[in-house]
Motif scaffolding. Structure first.
Motif, PDB file in Angstrom:
ATOM      1  N   LYS A 176       0.803  -1.162  -0.169  1.00 15.71           N
ATOM      2  CA  LYS A 176      -0.040  -0.051  -0.074  1.00 15.71           C
ATOM      3  C   LYS A 176       1.081   1.437   0.022  1.00 15.71           C
ATOM      4  O   LYS A 176       1.735   1.269   0.607  1.00 15.71           O
ATOM      5  N   PHE A 177       0.559   1.970  -0.968  1.00 15.61           N
ATOM      6  CA  PHE A 177       1.088   3.567  -0.982  1.00 15.61           C
ATOM      7  C   PHE A 177       0.213   4.688  -0.681  1.00 15.61           C
ATOM      8  O   PHE A 177      -0.869   4.682  -1.163  1.00 15.61           O
ATOM      9  N   TYR A 178       0.415   5.544   0.447  1.00 16.71           N
ATOM     10  CA  TYR A 178      -0.521   6.533   0.531  1.00 16.71           C
ATOM     11  C   TYR A 178      -0.079   7.743   0.649  1.00 16.71           C
ATOM     12  O   TYR A 178       1.339   8.033   1.070  1.00 16.71           O
ATOM     13  N   ALA A 179      -0.687   8.786   0.163  1.00 17.36           N
ATOM     14  CA  ALA A 179       0.109  10.355   0.040  1.00 17.36           C
ATOM     15  C   ALA A 179      -1.395  10.954   0.239  1.00 17.36           C
ATOM     16  O   ALA A 179      -2.452  10.874  -0.413  1.00 17.36           O
ATOM     17  N   ASP A 180      -1.205  12.363   1.048  1.00 15.42           N
ATOM     18  CA  ASP A 180      -2.298  13.201   0.995  1.00 15.42           C
ATOM     19  C   ASP A 180      -1.645  14.558   0.969  1.00 15.42           C
ATOM     20  O   ASP A 180      -0.729  14.821   0.775  1.00 15.42           O
ATOM     21  N   THR A 181      -2.729  15.646   0.909  1.00 13.80           N
ATOM     22  CA  THR A 181      -2.366  16.980   0.805  1.00 13.80           C
ATOM     23  C   THR A 181      -1.650  17.554   1.865  1.00 13.80           C
ATOM     24  O   THR A 181      -1.239  18.815   1.524  1.00 13.80           O
ATOM     25  N   ALA A 182      -1.727  16.901   3.109  1.00 14.78           N
ATOM     26  CA  ALA A 182      -0.957  17.467   4.222  1.00 14.78           C
ATOM     27  C   ALA A 182       0.602  17.410   4.192  1.00 14.78           C
ATOM     28  O   ALA A 182       1.415  18.003   4.683  1.00 14.78           O
ATOM     29  N   GLY A 183       1.014  16.461   3.255  1.00 13.54           N
ATOM     30  CA  GLY A 183       2.432  15.974   2.952  1.00 13.54           C
ATOM     31  C   GLY A 183       2.895  14.568   3.716  1.00 13.54           C
ATOM     32  O   GLY A 183       3.784  13.975   3.498  1.00 13.54           O
ATOM     33  N   THR A 184       1.735  13.923   4.143  1.00 10.98           N
ATOM     34  CA  THR A 184       2.125  12.431   4.449  1.00 10.98           C
ATOM     35  C   THR A 184       2.317  11.435   3.327  1.00 10.98           C
ATOM     36  O   THR A 184       1.457  11.449   2.568  1.00 10.98           O
ATOM     37  N   VAL A 185       3.487  10.869   3.479  1.00  8.83           N
ATOM     38  CA  VAL A 185       3.754   9.776   2.427  1.00  8.83           C
ATOM     39  C   VAL A 185       4.106   8.419   3.001  1.00  8.83           C
ATOM     40  O   VAL A 185       5.275   8.423   3.887  1.00  8.83           O
ATOM     41  N   THR A 186       3.426   7.451   3.009  1.00  6.47           N
ATOM     42  CA  THR A 186       3.886   6.095   3.619  1.00  6.47           C
ATOM     43  C   THR A 186       3.754   5.052   2.562  1.00  6.47           C
ATOM     44  O   THR A 186       2.763   4.956   1.465  1.00  6.47           O
ATOM     45  N   THR A 187       4.572   4.076   2.830  1.00  4.82           N
ATOM     46  CA  THR A 187       4.682   2.953   1.770  1.00  4.82           C
ATOM     47  C   THR A 187       4.738   1.764   2.884  1.00  4.82           C
ATOM     48  O   THR A 187       5.633   1.604   3.798  1.00  4.82           O
TER      49      THR A 187
END
Length: 510
Positions: A176-187
């Motif tokens: 799973k790859f996640y990114a949002d407009t607040a700046g969080t990016v996780t893999t």
């Protein structure tokens, strides 16, 4: 949590993760979204099934896609896609915004002024998390998996009294790859599996039959779980034929009131149904009722409701090693946490996502948003909900030793609970009569019945850490359209006084 010895699957990291996320989030911002998140998933699921040591079916599927979720004009919007191009990702983002605009109109027409707002969460930039396992089961040839199940099945079939054996193995790798407009990016990368064997006995004279299933739980581990680490499979397989033969000869239980010693292999399911679902705050608020109903543990009772006896301490946990619901970050970019749900018998917490946390003023989400596929929107899902052991608690044998007339319950089977998570009954794999502190043979046709608060209120002792086992299931259902999630529930053995016992054959005949 992270094992530290694995790297992310190259088939996943080779995808244009950042570029797709950037295209989608930029489009959502340009269209005026207050919040947007992008989630790309690759979920591979494989299973093997054997009947009497011969293959009866197998599957190996991969679900690959991405989703964009937005808050626009105070309303949710969601869309998903499989076109792995920048233009495709931007189109999906625009579709999500269009859905939010439509939702806002529907909400306004219904006369509601409620707006979607999300609880704050620290930014987690460029984080990688891998679950704890030694050997990825997808690195093991399919023939080797089938051969092991066939060998185990053959062992059981050779035993006197075993007529049939069903064996299965389910394995999942979730990237799973996640990114949002607040700046969080996780893999993230998670591995889990569930092996299971069931032996069946048939009385050729009467036609009567019964079964005995392994009690080894599903786990967030790798292939090592089947080859010696974490469970003694040889010992369990050796025990099953004798236990099954004894069960076939066992007398039917006399209905009445008994003291119970409940093994973790059974108690985990009671926790799941009567505590896990009941402390999902969307249910307690009435926002969710699909699959499991709402909850008797309503929000006005937080800090007041006596859930059980004073020795009852239950946590929600997204961090437990090998837990099926363990993650580094949930599907809203919230870091995994552990928190109290029931403290000294009193309801003190719920399971939250970011919207519900903000709506109720409870502060930060505790990381309970999850979607089971890239085509589904995240919903509030159960953490690993676990009953804590007594640090100086007794062994299971000593708990049994404190019972004059009772029943020792092992393994889960069927269950029934009402739509408020309050009135229930549960059966099991095997039940042993307790007389004067000793096991005195098996019983059949047993079910224990209670209300949630009466049952947990009758809990007199919990075992020590040496009795604690992390049980669980792959198939917890919720939402419409339906979603399925895997979740673990840890618990020690526990002693309950004066529980109502039903005879299931008599109940069925009424």
């Amino acid at each position: 949590m992270p094992s530290g010895i694995h790297t992310l699957d190259e088939a996943f990291t080779a995808l244009p993760l950042r570029a797709l996320a950037d295209a989608a989030l930029a489009r959502a911002r340009a269209l005026g979204s207050e919040h947007a998140d992008f989630r790309l998933e690759r979920v591979r699921s494989a299973s093997w099934r054997l009947r009497d040591a011969k293959p009866s079916g197998s599957s190996d599927t991969t679900d690959l896609g991405y989703a964009v979720r937005v808050v626009h004009g105070g309303a949710w919007g969601f869309a998903s896609g499989v076109d792995l191009t920048m233009d495709g990702a931007a189109r999906v983002a625009a579709q999500a915004v269009a859905m939010a605009k439509l939702s806002a109109k529907v909400i306004a027409a219904a006369g509601s002024d409620e707006r979607v707002e999300l609880a704050d969460e620290p930014v987690h930039a460029d984080r990688t998390w891998i679950s704890s396992y030694e050997i990825n089961p997808f690195d093991i040839p399919a023939a080797e998996k089938s051969a092991l199940l066939a060998d185990w099945s053959a062992r059981l079939l050779r035993a006197e009294g075993v007529a049939h054996v069903d064996a299965s193995l389910m394995t999942v790798q979730e990237n799973k790859f996640y990114a949002d407009t607040a700046g969080t990016v996780t893999t993230q990368q998670r591995v889990r599996l569930h092996p299971q064997l069931t032996a069946v006995a048939v009385d050729e004279t009467t036609g009567e039959f019964d079964s005995m299933r392994t009690i080894a739980p599903p786990v967030g581990r790798g292939w090592e779980y089947l080859t010696g680490t974490g469970w003694d499979w040889d010992a369990e397989l050796e025990r099953i034929p004798g236990l099954l033969a004894e069960k076939m000869r066992a007398p039917s239980v006399e209905a009445g009131t008994y003291d119970l010693v409940v093994d973790p292999s059974n108690l985990w399911l009671t926790i799941h149904e009567s505590i896990g679902h009941a402390t999902e705050l969307d249910r307690a608020l009435g926002y969710e009722a699909a699959y499991a109903g709402t909850s008797f543990a309503t929000f006005d009772q937080l800090g007041k409701l006596t859930y059980g006896s004073s020795i009852m301490n239950v946590t929600g946990d997204r961090t437990a090693e090998h837990g099926l619901a363990t993650v580094g970050y949930d599907d809203e970019g919230v870091e995994g946490q552990s928190w109290d749900l029931v403290k000294d018998g009193t309801l003190v917490g719920y399971q939250l996502d970011r919207r519900i946390a903000k709506l109720t003023g409870l502060g930060r989400s505790n990381g309970c948003a999850f979607a089971d596929s890239p085509g589904h929107v995240p919903v509030q899902r159960m953490a690993n909900v676990s009953l804590r052991p007594d640090p100086g608690g007794l062994s299971t044998e000593d708990l049994i030793g404190g019972v004059e007339r009772g029943i020792y319950v092992v393994g889960d089977r069927s269950w029934s609970i009402d739509m408020q998570r309050y009135n229930f009954q549960f059966t099991g794999q095997r039940f042993f009569r307790i007389e004067n502190g000793r096991l005195a043979g098996q019983l059949r046709d047993v079910a224990y019945q209670a209300t949630t608060t009466d049952f947990w209120g009758s809990m007199e002792q919990v075992g020590g850490p040496q009795t604690y086992v992390l049980g669980g299931a792959f198939n917890c259902g919720k939402a419409q359209p339906g979603q399925v999630a895997a979740v673990s529930h840890g618990c020690p053995s526990a002693l309950f006084r004066g529980v109502n016992i039903l005879n299931t054959t008599q109940e069925a005949g009424r």
